[in-house]
Scaffold this motif. Structure first.
Motif, PDB file in Angstrom:
ATOM      1  N   GLY A 133      59.610  35.590  41.760  1.00  0.00           N
ATOM      2  CA  GLY A 133      59.755  34.156  41.589  1.00  0.00           C
ATOM      3  C   GLY A 133      58.741  33.528  40.663  1.00  0.00           C
ATOM      4  O   GLY A 133      58.676  32.303  40.526  1.00  0.00           O
ATOM      5  N   ALA A 134      57.919  34.352  39.991  1.00  0.00           N
ATOM      6  CA  ALA A 134      56.866  33.833  39.106  1.00  0.00           C
ATOM      7  C   ALA A 134      57.451  33.385  37.778  1.00  0.00           C
ATOM      8  O   ALA A 134      58.516  33.844  37.351  1.00  0.00           O
ATOM      9  CB  ALA A 134      55.803  34.896  38.869  1.00  0.00           C
ATOM     10  N   THR A 135      56.767  32.471  37.125  1.00  0.00           N
ATOM     11  CA  THR A 135      57.121  32.070  35.762  1.00  0.00           C
ATOM     12  C   THR A 135      56.218  32.740  34.731  1.00  0.00           C
ATOM     13  O   THR A 135      56.484  32.657  33.538  1.00  0.00           O
ATOM     14  CB  THR A 135      57.016  30.549  35.599  1.00  0.00           C
ATOM     15  N   GLN A 136      55.136  33.411  35.218  1.00  0.00           N
ATOM     16  CA  GLN A 136      54.196  34.061  34.302  1.00  0.00           C
ATOM     17  C   GLN A 136      53.522  35.230  35.010  1.00  0.00           C
ATOM     18  O   GLN A 136      53.276  35.188  36.220  1.00  0.00           O
ATOM     19  CB  GLN A 136      53.132  33.062  33.830  1.00  0.00           C
ATOM     20  N   GLY A 137      53.279  36.280  34.249  1.00  0.00           N
ATOM     21  CA  GLY A 137      52.516  37.412  34.746  1.00  0.00           C
ATOM     22  C   GLY A 137      51.299  37.633  33.877  1.00  0.00           C
ATOM     23  O   GLY A 137      51.247  37.187  32.722  1.00  0.00           O
ATOM     24  N   LEU A 138      50.304  38.302  34.449  1.00  0.00           N
ATOM     25  CA  LEU A 138      49.076  38.569  33.711  1.00  0.00           C
ATOM     26  C   LEU A 138      48.832  40.072  33.674  1.00  0.00           C
ATOM     27  O   LEU A 138      48.823  40.730  34.726  1.00  0.00           O
ATOM     28  CB  LEU A 138      47.881  37.865  34.366  1.00  0.00           C
ATOM     29  N   VAL A 139      48.689  40.614  32.458  1.00  0.00           N
ATOM     30  CA  VAL A 139      48.345  42.018  32.279  1.00  0.00           C
ATOM     31  C   VAL A 139      46.870  42.086  31.909  1.00  0.00           C
ATOM     32  O   VAL A 139      46.425  41.425  30.969  1.00  0.00           O
ATOM     33  CB  VAL A 139      49.206  42.675  31.179  1.00  0.00           C
ATOM     34  N   ILE A 140      46.103  42.864  32.648  1.00  0.00           N
ATOM     35  CA  ILE A 140      44.674  43.047  32.389  1.00  0.00           C
ATOM     36  C   ILE A 140      44.453  44.487  31.957  1.00  0.00           C
ATOM     37  O   ILE A 140      44.981  45.427  32.570  1.00  0.00           O
ATOM     38  CB  ILE A 140      43.836  42.728  33.638  1.00  0.00           C
TER      39      ILE A 140
ATOM     40  N   GLY B 255      34.951  49.488  30.813  1.00  0.00           N
ATOM     41  CA  GLY B 255      34.371  48.309  31.426  1.00  0.00           C
ATOM     42  C   GLY B 255      34.497  47.042  30.614  1.00  0.00           C
ATOM     43  O   GLY B 255      34.082  45.966  31.068  1.00  0.00           O
ATOM     44  N   TYR B 256      35.067  47.126  29.415  1.00  0.00           N
ATOM     45  CA  TYR B 256      35.291  45.947  28.566  1.00  0.00           C
ATOM     46  C   TYR B 256      36.696  45.438  28.864  1.00  0.00           C
ATOM     47  O   TYR B 256      37.675  46.178  28.726  1.00  0.00           O
ATOM     48  CB  TYR B 256      35.138  46.325  27.100  1.00  0.00           C
ATOM     49  N   SER B 257      36.815  44.155  29.251  1.00  0.00           N
ATOM     50  CA  SER B 257      38.078  43.642  29.775  1.00  0.00           C
ATOM     51  C   SER B 257      38.754  42.659  28.831  1.00  0.00           C
ATOM     52  O   SER B 257      38.099  41.929  28.087  1.00  0.00           O
ATOM     53  CB  SER B 257      37.843  42.952  31.121  1.00  0.00           C
TER      54      SER B 257
ATOM     55  N   TYR C 122      29.197  37.188  27.101  1.00  0.00           N
ATOM     56  CA  TYR C 122      30.275  37.122  28.080  1.00  0.00           C
ATOM     57  C   TYR C 122      31.588  37.394  27.356  1.00  0.00           C
ATOM     58  O   TYR C 122      31.669  37.376  26.119  1.00  0.00           O
ATOM     59  CB  TYR C 122      30.304  35.763  28.790  1.00  0.00           C
ATOM     60  N   LEU C 123      32.643  37.654  28.120  1.00  0.00           N
ATOM     61  CA  LEU C 123      33.957  37.949  27.566  1.00  0.00           C
ATOM     62  C   LEU C 123      34.906  36.811  27.893  1.00  0.00           C
ATOM     63  O   LEU C 123      34.999  36.384  29.045  1.00  0.00           O
ATOM     64  CB  LEU C 123      34.515  39.257  28.115  1.00  0.00           C
ATOM     65  N   ALA C 124      35.614  36.341  26.881  1.00  0.00           N
ATOM     66  CA  ALA C 124      36.611  35.296  27.043  1.00  0.00           C
ATOM     67  C   ALA C 124      37.916  35.779  26.440  1.00  0.00           C
ATOM     68  O   ALA C 124      38.044  35.886  25.215  1.00  0.00           O
ATOM     69  CB  ALA C 124      36.163  34.002  26.372  1.00  0.00           C
TER      70      ALA C 124
END
Length: 880
Positions: free
Chosen positions: A567-574, A579-581, A833-835
């Protein structure tokens, strides 16, 4: 390329934009010849040199000077040939298959003849059949004779390897059986106009054509009516009056073309069965010299002389029509007659588009030319060479285009096979931690000619934290320096490597194709790392730790299978590498059929590059996915350079609706390894060429999906063409003919972005209170100021108040913030930091206060787009 034409003024005409030169119309007596003017101290810098074969070296120069006080620089390439080296020779390359009238690019000629290097050659009339203006001798065989025109210099090499640049003339006659004769105008010549009279060469002219002339039409521009004679073994075997012989001359004979008085001579003094005699010669115009053209190994025509006795020469023809700054080609030799120089000059970015003739003279002298002349230039300028260790030549200079020309000067190796002398190891110098990399090699022998991989097998060794993964493959086990060494015969080469990890990265970009989610479908993922040195490397999927949020799915390799959208409108792939994200938000989307060729009347037509043939049509057969499909058949047998065949689709009023993120279609492959693309026209008239695949390596139908979101097109767009292409490089490794099918063209659209809370948060410096939408809450750590200008806030309270989530890793001392499609990571005590996968640096490092992680407010607001308001009087910060 120079175009010969007749003007009313009978003068030269040069058009810079199209490089057209009318060659034959200048009277050399019309005013004094120009003497080139001197200019201030140009500098020629040798940038690089590399042997091509024994006796031939490629040198790259930058020529620097000033024009009216403005600095300019021009790139120049020079092939230096040592005539004292018995293992190298210069010769002419002619058209296609060694014949006139069948023009070809210099790269095509060099590839066909096996030349290790070459430049374009003589001038030619672009409106005529495609033959050189000047004389030509190829491998000792007379192919064409000098024209009856003043000022055209020629370059030759004698059989005892002596170079010559001089003016030549032709004289000949045909002697009939009864002893009468008629002057012969030349061999394998097209029409031109004599100077200074302006008389057409074919009027009353008698010319000979051999089997080197590869078409039936011989210099028929409508000015004269030909009468032709076939001569075999010196015997007249056929005469046709006021017509042509519909054939090419046999190897043991020739065809005479006559008109006017010459035709009268033929009809009066020749009949079938007569034995006739051809008597002709080429000789230096300066009769004090005694060159014998029969002793020439090769000869090629050109234009004006440029350098004589190491100094700028007076031009032998008027040059006002070829002045200006253009690409140039020239040839010359050294004072001791040992070295020949093949020279091209082209552009250097915005600084210059080439050289003037006087600048070219200066460059030639600086290179070492004692005597030299101009060759065809402008858009015809091409230099090709075979890089060390390679088996095929390639374009070396910065060219306008790979124009088809009539001939060229080629450099050929005569060396036997020798022992391996050198190796070139090819592969990355920067390797990711954990990556397995294969290295290839190219070898050359003591004569600098290539040695194939089948002839030599090097032994490999290595240093550093590498582990062998095959004969020439290695896996990087630890960060730092390493090296690999290949050894074969007398050759040893070492390649230094740098193994990098998360500390060396500045960005990790995740891509998804298609960039939308649909239940039950598959998304292809790709991770690209950028190092601090700016190098971009695709990270092998097995080195990535993948994570999916918001939907249910599985990732195998680089394939994300969407099991359920929940039922989601968006998914997130990580994705995390060492260790670098990084993260990539994907919206749920939909697919809309654009055309399936079944019921559609979508028009289809065929188009192609020069020489390519084929057919594009709507076809119904059992081979289709469902009903009809579009089929593109192509034949790349002819043509040159990059070849393409197009299925042209639709017309101006057929557009793609909306703003699609991707295109998906069914493609029936032919396993040809050719390249297929889609051509899209956007609302601004910009053409985008979208790769479907760079190598068709399958047979039968396959679903192909391409991401359109990165192209930044202006909508609406039109899909105008689907096409197959074969790039010039390594063309022999791909099929010349094939058949491709297209069906069920769909466009994919992303859905709406998820709605995030639009809360308003108020914080007060040094007070443990947070106000969310007007409601006050107690917090156990107040915002603080450090370094006088940096506000530190408790990240968990602030993020959760604004609709995000925060995660803490005690082992890594790392906090992760996720809000919508954005992800940020901070480490205690580290300003970096990572953005969303990009490394950034804050003014202050995150720190612990009362077991709460404090981070700079500025980095949150800058990256997440929060509106920040500061009130000095109350020392409050408002976020929304």
């Amino acid at each position: 390329m120079q175009q010969l034409r007749k003007e009313k003024t009978r003068s030269w005409a040069y058009k810079a934009g199209t490089c057209l030169l009318a060659l034959f119309l200048l009277s050399p007596t019309a005013g004094p010849l120009a003497v080139p003017t001197a200019f201030a101290a140009p500098v020629l810098e040798l940038v690089q040199e590399e042997p091509l074969t024994a006796g031939a070296t490629l040198k790259s120069y930058v020529w620097k000077s000033e024009r009216k006080g403005t600095p300019v620089s021009v790139n120049a390439k020079v092939v230096q040939v040592d005539l004292q080296n018995p293992y190298v020779k210069l010769d002419v390359m002619t058209g296609t298959g060694g014949q006139f009238t069948k023009k070809q690019t210099v790269l095509g000629m060099a590839t066909e003849t096996g030349a290790v290097a070459g430049v374009n050659g003589d001038f030619y009339n672009t409106q005529a059949e495609g033959v050189p203006i000047g004389p030509e001798i190829m491998d000792g065989r007379l192919m064409a004779t000098a024209p009856d025109l003043p000022g055209f210099y020629s370059f030759a090499i004698t059989k005892d390897r002596k170079p010559i640049i001089d003016l030549f003339a032709f004289q000949g006659k045909i002697v009939a059986k009864d002893g009468t004769s008629y002057p012969l105008g030349g061999i394998n010549k097209t029409y031109y106009w004599y100077e200074p009279s302006g008389v057409h060469s074919m009027i009353d002219g008698l010319f000979m054509y051999t089997d080197a002339w590869a078409q039936e039409d011989r210099s028929n521009d409508g000015k004269t009516d030909p009468t032709e004679v076939l001569v075999v073994n010196n015997v007249v075997t056929q005469i046709v009056k006021n017509d042509i012989l519909h054939m090419i001359a046999p190897k043991n004979g020739y065809i005479l073309r006559s008109a006017g008085k010459a035709a009268d001579f033929v009809l009066e003094h020749m009949k079938v069965g007569d034995m006739i005699q051809a008597d002709y010669s080429m000789y230096p115009q300066d009769r004090t010299k005694s060159y014998d053209y029969k002793n020439f190994q090769m000869m090629i025509g050109g234009h004006t002389i440029l350098v004589d006795e190491g100094a700028p020469a007076e031009f032998s023809r008027k040059t006002s029509d070829i002045e200006g700054y253009y690409y140039r080609t020239a040839v010359g030799f050294s004072k001791d007659q040992r070295y020949v120089y093949l020279i091209t000059a082209d552009n250097s970015g915005e600084s210059s588009r080439g050289l003037s003739l006087s600048e070219l003279q200066n460059l030639m002298i600086q290179v070492g030319v004692w005597r030299g002349m101009n060759l065809d230039g402008g858009g015809s300028t091409q230099l090709v060479a075979r890089p060390l260790g390679e088996t095929q030549p390639r374009i070396i200079n910065d060219i306008v285009s790979q124009r088809k020309v009539v001939n060229g000067l080629g450099v050929f190796s005569l060396a036997p096979k020798g022992q391996v002398k050198g190796l070139k190891v090819e592969g990355p110098e920067t390797v990711l931690l954990g990556e397995t990399v294969s290295y290839s090699f190219k070898a050359y022998d003591e004569f600098y000619n290539p040695v194939t991989s089948a002839e030599v097998k090097p032994t490999w060794s290595w240093t550093g934290s590498l582990q062998t993964a095959g004969e020439n493959a290695f896996t990087a086990l630890a960060k730092g320096k390493a090296s690999i060494t290949a050894k074969a015969g007398l050759a040893t080469v070492t390649k230094e490597l740098q193994v990098v990890g998360k500390e060396d990265l500045t960005n990790l970009k995740l891509e998804a194709n298609p960039p939308i989610l649909r239940e039950g479908e598959t998304v292809t993922l790709k991770a690209t790392a950028t190092t601090k040195s700016g190098l971009q490397k695709e990270v092998p999927p097995q080195l990535i730790q993948w994570e999916i949020r918001g939907i249910k799915g599985t990732i195998t390799g680089n394939q994300l299978r969407v099991d359920s959208l929940n039922g989601a409108t968006q998914g997130l792939v990580i994705g995390r590498y060492d260790g670098y994200s990084s993260s990539r938000a994907l919206n749920v989307g939909e697919a809309k059929m654009f055309v399936d060729f079944d019921k559609s009347t979508y028009p289809i037509s065929f188009a192609a590059t020069d020489g390519v043939t084929g057919l594009a049509e709507r076809k119904t057969s059992a081979e289709s996915i469902q009903g009809a499909f579009a089929e593109l058949s192509y034949d790349f047998t002819k043509g040159s350079g990059t070849k393409a065949a197009y299925a042209v689709l639709g017309n101006k009023d057929i557009t793609v609706p909306g703003e699609p993120e991707a295109m998906r279609l069914q493609v029936k492959g032919d396993n040809s390894l050719n390249w297929i693309r889609a051509e899209i026209l956007d609302a601004q008239g910009q053409v985008y060429r979208v790769d479907l695949t760079k190598a068709i390596n399958w047979t039968g139908w396959k679903t192909v999906t391409v991401d359109l979101s990165s192209y930044k097109m202006s909508y609406p767009i039109r899909l105008t063409r689907l096409y197959a292409a074969s790039v010039a490089e390594l063309q022999d490794e791909r099929s010349l003919t094939g058949r491709i099918g297209y069906d069920e063209i769909q466009f994919l659209y992303k859905g709406k972005d998820p709605v995030l809370p639009r809360n308003k948060v108020v914080l007060t410096i040094d007070k443990p209170i947070i106000q969310v939408n007007g409601a006050m809450q107690q917090i156990d750590q107040a915002p603080i100021k450090v370094n006088d200008n940096t506000t530190m806030v408790p990240i968990r309270f602030v993020t959760e108040a604004l609709g995000g989530t925060v995660e803490w890793s005690d082992a890594e001392q790392k906090v992760t913030l996720i809000r919508g499609g954005h992800m940020m990571e901070f480490r205690i005590g580290d300003k970096d930091y990572l953005a969303d996968g990009s490394r950034k640096t804050a003014l202050a490092a995150p720190e612990f206060r009362n077991e709460r992680t404090m981070v700079p407010l500025r980095v949150l607001s800058e990256h997440l787009g929060w509106k920040v308001e500061w009130v000095e009087e109350t020392r409050t910060v408002t976020l929304e």
